[in-house]
Design a protein around this motif. Sequence first.
Motif, mmCIF file in Angstrom:
data_model
loop_
_atom_site.group_PDB
_atom_site.id
_atom_site.type_symbol
_atom_site.label_atom_id
_atom_site.label_comp_id
_atom_site.label_asym_id
_atom_site.label_seq_id
_atom_site.Cartn_x
_atom_site.Cartn_y
_atom_site.Cartn_z
ATOM 1 N N GLU B 94 0.901 -1.341 -0.114
ATOM 2 C CA GLU B 94 -0.084 -0.039 -0.045
ATOM 3 C C GLU B 94 1.134 1.336 0.061
ATOM 4 O O GLU B 94 0.652 2.341 -0.696
ATOM 5 C CB GLU B 94 -0.900 0.039 1.293
ATOM 6 N N GLY B 95 1.874 1.275 0.684
ATOM 7 C CA GLY B 95 2.590 2.346 0.994
ATOM 8 C C GLY B 95 3.359 2.865 -0.216
ATOM 9 O O GLY B 95 3.593 3.871 -0.763
ATOM 10 N N TYR B 96 3.883 1.454 -1.139
ATOM 11 C CA TYR B 96 4.767 1.516 -2.229
ATOM 12 C C TYR B 96 3.886 2.289 -3.468
ATOM 13 O O TYR B 96 4.236 3.041 -3.933
ATOM 14 C CB TYR B 96 5.194 0.413 -2.459
ATOM 15 N N PRO B 128 -0.009 3.515 8.084
ATOM 16 C CA PRO B 128 -0.066 4.564 7.033
ATOM 17 C C PRO B 128 -0.092 5.868 7.451
ATOM 18 O O PRO B 128 -0.449 6.453 8.627
ATOM 19 C CB PRO B 128 -1.736 4.077 6.223
ATOM 20 N N ASN B 129 0.611 6.910 6.589
ATOM 21 C CA ASN B 129 0.973 8.175 6.733
ATOM 22 C C ASN B 129 -0.127 9.077 5.901
ATOM 23 O O ASN B 129 0.253 9.238 4.831
ATOM 24 C CB ASN B 129 2.471 8.272 6.342
ATOM 25 N N ARG B 130 -1.283 9.590 6.340
ATOM 26 C CA ARG B 130 -2.108 10.228 5.667
ATOM 27 C C ARG B 130 -1.647 11.646 4.999
ATOM 28 O O ARG B 130 -1.903 12.043 4.183
ATOM 29 C CB ARG B 130 -3.558 10.574 6.402
ATOM 30 N N GLY B 136 4.964 4.429 9.167
ATOM 31 C CA GLY B 136 5.051 4.227 10.592
ATOM 32 C C GLY B 136 5.132 2.425 10.919
ATOM 33 O O GLY B 136 4.715 1.977 10.070
ATOM 34 N N THR B 137 5.551 2.225 12.083
ATOM 35 C CA THR B 137 5.313 0.564 12.297
ATOM 36 C C THR B 137 5.214 0.516 13.814
ATOM 37 O O THR B 137 5.554 1.061 14.526
ATOM 38 C CB THR B 137 6.599 0.076 11.869
ATOM 39 N N PHE B 138 4.332 -0.444 14.020
ATOM 40 C CA PHE B 138 4.271 -0.972 15.288
ATOM 41 C C PHE B 138 4.629 -2.413 15.331
ATOM 42 O O PHE B 138 4.145 -3.241 14.614
ATOM 43 C CB PHE B 138 2.509 -0.907 15.743
ATOM 44 N N GLN B 163 -4.655 6.172 14.052
ATOM 45 C CA GLN B 163 -4.241 5.028 14.104
ATOM 46 C C GLN B 163 -3.598 4.293 15.273
ATOM 47 O O GLN B 163 -3.957 3.220 15.717
ATOM 48 C CB GLN B 163 -3.257 4.803 12.973
ATOM 49 N N VAL B 164 -2.706 4.857 15.906
ATOM 50 C CA VAL B 164 -1.935 4.788 17.056
ATOM 51 C C VAL B 164 -2.904 4.637 18.394
ATOM 52 O O VAL B 164 -2.707 3.485 19.126
ATOM 53 C CB VAL B 164 -0.725 5.447 17.368
#
Lengths: 414, 414
Positions: B94-96, B128-130, B136-138, B163-164
Amino acid sequence: MKSEIIAVGTELLLGQVVNTNATFLSEQLADLGIDVYYHTVVGDNPTRLEELLQLAESRSELIILCGGLGPTEDDLTKEVVAQHLGKELIQNTEGYKKLLAFFETTKRKMTENNLQQSQIIEGGTPLPNRTGLALGTFYQTKSNAYLLLPGPPSELKPMFVEQVRPLLEQQFPSEEKLISKVLRFYGIGESQLVTDLKDLIATQINPTIAPYAKPNEVTLRLTVKTSDIHAGNQALHALEEKIQARVGAYFYGYGDDYSLPQAVVDLLKEQGKTVTAAESLTAGGFQSALGAIPGVSQVFSGGFVTYSAETKAKLLGIDPELLEQFGTVSKECAEQMAIRARQLVGTDYAVAFTGVAGPDTLEGHPAGTVWLAVASKEGVETKECHFTRDRSAIRNSAIMQGFDLLRKQLLRKK
Amino acid sequence: MKSEIIAVGTELLLGQVVNTNATFLSEQLADLGIDVYYHTVVGDNPTRLEELLQLAESRSELIILCGGLGPTEDDLTKEVVAQHLGKELIQNTEGYKKLLAFFETTKRKMTENNLQQSQIIEGGTPLPNRTGLALGTFYQTKSNAYLLLPGPPSELKPMFVEQVRPLLEQQFPSEEKLISKVLRFYGIGESQLVTDLKDLIATQINPTIAPYAKPNEVTLRLTVKTSDIHAGNQALHALEEKIQARVGAYFYGYGDDYSLPQAVVDLLKEQGKTVTAAESLTAGGFQSALGAIPGVSQVFSGGFVTYSAETKAKLLGIDPELLEQFGTVSKECAEQMAIRARQLVGTDYAVAFTGVAGPDTLEGHPAGTVWLAVASKEGVETKECHFTRDRSAIRNSAIMQGFDLLRKQLLRKK
């Protein structure tokens, strides 16, 4: 010379206060050629502070602690550091006298715990507090130096600048200094600026280029580390020339404390010109920004806030039929506002602002629609803008755009 | 649940950027009932970051890292954490896709290192970064959880809130929440407020009382930790009653985002009244503060900036002889400014400001000397003030004093 900064205070860990002290101290230390490797924030907890001191000692020569020097139960920095060093806390005579004088003047009762504030670590150098009561301390062992500073920025800053800087310069003379030069840009976004300078930013190691985006402007900080001030300044100059060749059209001035309003006031003074304003959506913000500059009375004597159609007619004498025909969010309204304000106050220039601050639309125009006008003896120049984001950002963007329009007119006169 | 926040970035250690992310995250975590024990800032250095990760693991369950997720050489957080965990970095589909779309839309060339931004740690949850490109990663191990967030506040804040927060609430459900209530005071200094509430502050453990001094006002944050929201609110209410009984005279409202201008606008709306202003040293600052409030057009339609004696005469029609006789820094001048502004705009109230912003003296009066006036149909009320500190502080103090004077008049009408 490795250093680290430890801020002590649970309020920081709760997110109630921003750790601006670390930022201020880092800037100052960079300037002194002292490297800062860590910032840490720890709560008002003696065990965790003690653990942190042990860690800090193992990795940094200079350990700067801020906060926790006050009179309350929570203020434990001095006590924990003293215990850690195996030293007593002793009363400092000068500090004690100041404490007594304060309570005498304010006619308040001094309580037992106030005495903490005038104590220092035995064998340390007291750092008088010009703007408060809690003394700072500088303490040196064979391997480490400790600096204890008060938490309130209004006390920490003058103490650092007036007393700690000379002390550190004397104790830890540095061969290499950092020299910085800040270039300020208006009208170009950070991403565009960075793209235009991409190769320079990527290849520059000394001096470095650090871009920083602020609301409505971008700054570039050029920093050189050098033991030869003349060579350092030359390197900065050479780098600046390359930058100016690419993005000089957006450059308006130098320095951390310079601003677009200041640049405009400087130009007006230089040219012996005066300015007024008629403000609708900005409601006095442009004039207040002028008023912030000392000595502005030479070029600015007042103006109008005409927030409604009614005051545009009443205070500026704008024909209500014109407002009816074109609306208040229009080129025609901005033009008339500028022309009338200039006539009424009798200045060389007048800047007018009318538009939609939001959040709601106005006369069918979306929030962010703004008309600006600058009137002079040559006529009126207008500009339509569409700003984004919230009410406050829209108003500020309009104000800065007004300064930029006027600035460009003044530059054409040079 | 113990947590700590690690910000990665040499720019923070150089004092070029303030670590507001730590403040924001701490506030959010407090709200989620997660304790924050440390903030640390470390530079873009893999060895020091690795050492810090080892330390953090030994003392905190949740480790939040911010910064260093971007595409440049300096952005090494993801790589160091992955290596520390013995994991690979993998592309997130998705990020790509988002990355590709961005470069297609902006017609810019995507370089190799941009691919870093859409990588996440293998086995982690992508965030995801809107508002940006870096994901980001958890990531959770048996003993620790890692949260990797982007550095720019404009990316970190929405990612955390959207998200977090839900993720943490699900992963670490907390029985106990923090409930806060902020009380705002004007006209009393922090030290006086703390003195008046000394015993309460000292004995209160849950709820706690945290005083905080801002320019021209003091706030008290009452915070209760509880698993029972109803009981928590009752405890806050009971504590507030005790506080109001002592210092209620200075209280003007609730909440982090409330302000004295907002309180005044609320009262004017409630009473169906209107206001204008004539400003000398504040040069539009009072009216601009009114203009900052959405919907203010209902009670404010405009006014005057009369910075010089000349505009006081020209725009307001004040008799130059009066100015000659009493000076512009006088009760008489302030009175006439308020009376004339009220007449000219036709409002219920008019507030006038005249005085010395400094740094220089004016008409023999020191910087900080300010006369205020509030005109209404009942007559004019004036007040002489002597503010201290610099030009900006003096102007702001005058503005807030103007709001307070008007507010008190409005309260007497209730």
